[in-house]
Design a protein around this motif. Structure first.
Motif, PDB file in Angstrom:
ATOM      1  N   VAL A  81       0.498  -0.998   0.071  1.00  0.00           N
ATOM      2  CA  VAL A  81       0.198  -0.119  -0.152  1.00  0.00           C
ATOM      3  C   VAL A  81       1.214   1.242   0.030  1.00  0.00           C
ATOM      4  O   VAL A  81       0.097   2.135   0.232  1.00  0.00           O
ATOM      5  N   THR A  82       2.398   0.798  -0.534  1.00  0.00           N
ATOM      6  CA  THR A  82       2.971   1.988  -0.439  1.00  0.00           C
ATOM      7  C   THR A  82       3.157   2.323  -1.500  1.00  0.00           C
ATOM      8  O   THR A  82       4.166   1.861  -2.858  1.00  0.00           O
ATOM      9  N   PRO A  83       2.792   4.073  -2.002  1.00  0.00           N
ATOM     10  CA  PRO A  83       3.586   4.972  -3.321  1.00  0.00           C
ATOM     11  C   PRO A  83       4.421   5.034  -3.511  1.00  0.00           C
ATOM     12  O   PRO A  83       5.425   5.125  -2.808  1.00  0.00           O
ATOM     13  N   PRO A  84       4.822   5.166  -5.020  1.00  0.00           N
ATOM     14  CA  PRO A  84       6.688   5.292  -5.672  1.00  0.00           C
ATOM     15  C   PRO A  84       6.725   6.191  -4.935  1.00  0.00           C
ATOM     16  O   PRO A  84       5.798   7.030  -3.937  1.00  0.00           O
ATOM     17  N   VAL A  85       8.407   6.627  -4.919  1.00  0.00           N
ATOM     18  CA  VAL A  85       8.669   8.304  -4.218  1.00  0.00           C
ATOM     19  C   VAL A  85       9.102   8.775  -5.430  1.00  0.00           C
ATOM     20  O   VAL A  85       9.868   8.196  -6.357  1.00  0.00           O
ATOM     21  N   ILE A  86       9.073   9.974  -5.910  1.00  0.00           N
ATOM     22  CA  ILE A  86       9.634  10.584  -7.695  1.00  0.00           C
ATOM     23  C   ILE A  86      10.643  11.767  -6.837  1.00  0.00           C
ATOM     24  O   ILE A  86      10.535  12.490  -5.658  1.00  0.00           O
ATOM     25  N   THR A  87      11.436  11.303  -6.807  1.00  0.00           N
ATOM     26  CA  THR A  87      12.766  11.960  -6.812  1.00  0.00           C
ATOM     27  C   THR A  87      13.503  12.843  -7.925  1.00  0.00           C
ATOM     28  O   THR A  87      13.059  12.827  -8.772  1.00  0.00           O
TER      29      THR A  87
ATOM     30  N   LEU B 140       9.826   1.043  -3.404  1.00  0.00           N
ATOM     31  CA  LEU B 140      10.228   0.409  -2.190  1.00  0.00           C
ATOM     32  C   LEU B 140       9.812  -1.583  -1.923  1.00  0.00           C
ATOM     33  O   LEU B 140      10.124  -1.687  -1.863  1.00  0.00           O
ATOM     34  N   CYS B 141       8.829  -1.706  -2.519  1.00  0.00           N
ATOM     35  CA  CYS B 141       8.521  -2.641  -2.932  1.00  0.00           C
ATOM     36  C   CYS B 141       8.682  -3.629  -3.489  1.00  0.00           C
ATOM     37  O   CYS B 141       8.126  -5.247  -4.635  1.00  0.00           O
ATOM     38  N   THR B 142       8.215  -2.076  -5.292  1.00  0.00           N
ATOM     39  CA  THR B 142       8.236  -4.009  -6.369  1.00  0.00           C
ATOM     40  C   THR B 142       9.592  -2.875  -7.565  1.00  0.00           C
ATOM     41  O   THR B 142       9.764  -1.656  -7.692  1.00  0.00           O
ATOM     42  N   THR B 143       9.883  -3.529  -8.698  1.00  0.00           N
ATOM     43  CA  THR B 143      10.713  -2.910  -9.355  1.00  0.00           C
ATOM     44  C   THR B 143       9.979  -2.922 -10.841  1.00  0.00           C
ATOM     45  O   THR B 143      10.203  -1.880 -11.858  1.00  0.00           O
ATOM     46  N   LYS B 144       8.949  -2.534 -10.832  1.00  0.00           N
ATOM     47  CA  LYS B 144       8.117  -2.251 -11.702  1.00  0.00           C
ATOM     48  C   LYS B 144       7.146  -1.484 -11.597  1.00  0.00           C
ATOM     49  O   LYS B 144       5.565  -1.486 -11.194  1.00  0.00           O
ATOM     50  N   THR B 145       7.581   0.545 -11.986  1.00  0.00           N
ATOM     51  CA  THR B 145       7.271   1.192 -11.812  1.00  0.00           C
ATOM     52  C   THR B 145       6.880   2.163 -12.624  1.00  0.00           C
ATOM     53  O   THR B 145       8.650   2.035 -14.075  1.00  0.00           O
ATOM     54  N   THR B 146       6.406   2.352 -13.362  1.00  0.00           N
ATOM     55  CA  THR B 146       6.528   3.553 -14.118  1.00  0.00           C
ATOM     56  C   THR B 146       5.674   4.909 -14.105  1.00  0.00           C
ATOM     57  O   THR B 146       5.389   5.478 -12.922  1.00  0.00           O
ATOM     58  N   LEU B 147       6.778   5.937 -14.792  1.00  0.00           N
ATOM     59  CA  LEU B 147       7.016   7.575 -14.776  1.00  0.00           C
ATOM     60  C   LEU B 147       5.653   8.362 -15.459  1.00  0.00           C
ATOM     61  O   LEU B 147       6.547   7.878 -17.264  1.00  0.00           O
TER      62      LEU B 147
ATOM     63  N   THR C 227       3.192  11.714 -12.986  1.00  0.00           N
ATOM     64  CA  THR C 227       2.512  10.334 -12.022  1.00  0.00           C
ATOM     65  C   THR C 227       3.273   9.162 -12.186  1.00  0.00           C
ATOM     66  O   THR C 227       3.787   8.610 -13.124  1.00  0.00           O
ATOM     67  N   ALA C 228       3.773   8.733 -10.779  1.00  0.00           N
ATOM     68  CA  ALA C 228       4.402   7.782 -10.690  1.00  0.00           C
ATOM     69  C   ALA C 228       3.469   6.478 -10.039  1.00  0.00           C
ATOM     70  O   ALA C 228       2.337   7.088  -9.093  1.00  0.00           O
ATOM     71  N   SER C 229       3.377   5.354 -10.854  1.00  0.00           N
ATOM     72  CA  SER C 229       2.544   4.380 -10.199  1.00  0.00           C
ATOM     73  C   SER C 229       3.061   2.643 -10.348  1.00  0.00           C
ATOM     74  O   SER C 229       4.620   3.029 -11.519  1.00  0.00           O
ATOM     75  N   ASP C 230       3.285   2.138  -9.690  1.00  0.00           N
ATOM     76  CA  ASP C 230       3.464   1.070  -8.965  1.00  0.00           C
ATOM     77  C   ASP C 230       2.756   0.041  -9.968  1.00  0.00           C
ATOM     78  O   ASP C 230       1.555  -0.648 -10.097  1.00  0.00           O
ATOM     79  N   ASP C 231       2.911  -1.805  -9.388  1.00  0.00           N
ATOM     80  CA  ASP C 231       1.977  -2.886 -10.347  1.00  0.00           C
ATOM     81  C   ASP C 231       0.715  -3.285  -9.717  1.00  0.00           C
ATOM     82  O   ASP C 231       0.302  -3.921 -10.459  1.00  0.00           O
ATOM     83  N   CYS C 232       0.661  -2.977  -8.375  1.00  0.00           N
ATOM     84  CA  CYS C 232      -0.130  -2.862  -6.882  1.00  0.00           C
ATOM     85  C   CYS C 232      -1.279  -1.681  -6.823  1.00  0.00           C
ATOM     86  O   CYS C 232      -1.812  -1.845  -6.472  1.00  0.00           O
ATOM     87  N   GLY C 233      -1.395  -0.800  -7.791  1.00  0.00           N
ATOM     88  CA  GLY C 233      -1.775   0.313  -8.057  1.00  0.00           C
ATOM     89  C   GLY C 233      -1.832   1.452  -7.249  1.00  0.00           C
ATOM     90  O   GLY C 233      -3.037   2.496  -7.252  1.00  0.00           O
TER      91      GLY C 233
ATOM     92  N   SER D 230       2.143  11.726  -7.375  1.00  0.00           N
ATOM     93  CA  SER D 230       2.407  12.723  -8.432  1.00  0.00           C
ATOM     94  C   SER D 230       2.867  14.075  -7.572  1.00  0.00           C
ATOM     95  O   SER D 230       3.244  14.067  -6.618  1.00  0.00           O
ATOM     96  N   ALA D 231       3.762  14.639  -8.298  1.00  0.00           N
ATOM     97  CA  ALA D 231       4.052  15.759  -8.521  1.00  0.00           C
ATOM     98  C   ALA D 231       4.409  16.793  -9.407  1.00  0.00           C
ATOM     99  O   ALA D 231       4.495  16.424 -10.799  1.00  0.00           O
ATOM    100  N   THR D 232       4.651  17.517  -8.977  1.00  0.00           N
ATOM    101  CA  THR D 232       4.450  19.487 -10.051  1.00  0.00           C
ATOM    102  C   THR D 232       5.513  20.433 -10.109  1.00  0.00           C
ATOM    103  O   THR D 232       6.249  20.363  -9.034  1.00  0.00           O
ATOM    104  N   GLN D 233       5.647  20.827 -11.305  1.00  0.00           N
ATOM    105  CA  GLN D 233       6.827  21.772 -11.268  1.00  0.00           C
ATOM    106  C   GLN D 233       5.866  23.488 -12.284  1.00  0.00           C
ATOM    107  O   GLN D 233       5.547  22.728 -12.863  1.00  0.00           O
ATOM    108  N   LYS D 234       6.184  24.752 -11.362  1.00  0.00           N
ATOM    109  CA  LYS D 234       5.660  25.791 -11.892  1.00  0.00           C
ATOM    110  C   LYS D 234       6.728  26.096 -12.753  1.00  0.00           C
ATOM    111  O   LYS D 234       7.438  26.567 -12.096  1.00  0.00           O
TER     112      LYS D 234
END
Length: 223
Positions: A93-99, A123-130, A152-158, A162-166
């Motif tokens: 239930v942990t979302p990815p972290v955008i660095t 931290l839990c999966t290697t299947k991450t999309t950005l 927007t980053a998402s993993d295969d567990c749903g 998200s992070a934004t820049q102006k």
């Protein structure tokens, strides 16, 4: 006279396992797995029974979700056995972290809009999309606007984050007029010079429009 007695000694009592944890627990994939506990066995008839431990893994619907099944078994050699299991349900239930997300910036219209490339770590999966999306908000003129970059980053567990820049693009420099003649003083009989051909340059606009007006300010007499 003779008489006999047959004494049959039987063992119908199964062993008892001591120290087995609760049947099931649920943890997050970022939590450490519980240490395998020391489980012992007690039997009323056989003091030399061994505890056999095994562990199997059942995959879940995504890489960061699975179930560990820990099993302890004991057999007293007389056909009496016992087994107990402990299920560890691991969920993600942990979302990815955008660095490396860039800070909000303000640039001149002549500057190149930077193309930043953040990264996503899970931290839990290697299947991450950005994925990146860019929205343009018009300003007061063509060369003044705001860009909103959203990653927007998402993993295969749903799980998503998200992070934004102006990026604020401004045009705050005035055009430069070229060819404007200096002020002069003429006698009333002299010819007034023709209107000069004045051009304009601008750091942002391609061809600035030059508008000309002429105003007559009366003097002390008609001439």
């Amino acid at each position: 006279s003779n008489a006999t007695q047959n004494v049959s000694v039987v063992d119908n009592t199964p062993p008892v396992l001591v120290g087995v944890p609760s049947p099931e627990i649920t943890i997050n994939c970022t939590d450490p797995l519980p240490v395998v506990p020391v489980v012992t066995v007690v039997d009323e008839c056989n003091p030399n029974i061994q505890v056999v431990f095994s562990e199997t893994k059942q995959n879940g619907n995504c890489e960061g979700s699975y179930t560990l099944i820990r099993k302890w078994e004991a057999n007293d050699g007389c056909g009496n056995s016992i087994s107990k299991t402990h299920r560890i349900v691991v969920i993600d239930v942990t979302p990815p972290v955008i660095t490396n997300v860039p800070n909000d910036i303000t640039i001149q219209c002549t500057e190149t809009v930077p193309n930043s490339q953040p990264t996503a770590i899970d931290l839990c999966t290697t299947k991450t999309t950005l994925k990146q999306n860019q929205q343009k908000i018009p300003g007061v003129c063509e060369m003044s606007y705001i860009l909103i970059n959203t990653w927007t980053a998402s993993d295969d567990c749903g799980n998503t984050t998200s992070a934004t820049q102006k990026i604020t693009v401004v045009d705050d420099k005035s055009p430069v007029l070229t060819g404007v003649p200096k002020d002069i003083t003429l006698e009333c009989g002299e010819s007034i010079p023709p209107v000069a051909d004045v051009t304009a340059d601008d750091n942002c606009a391609i061809v600035p429009e030059v508008m000309f007006t002429e105003t007559l300010i009366p003097g002390k007499c008609p001439d």
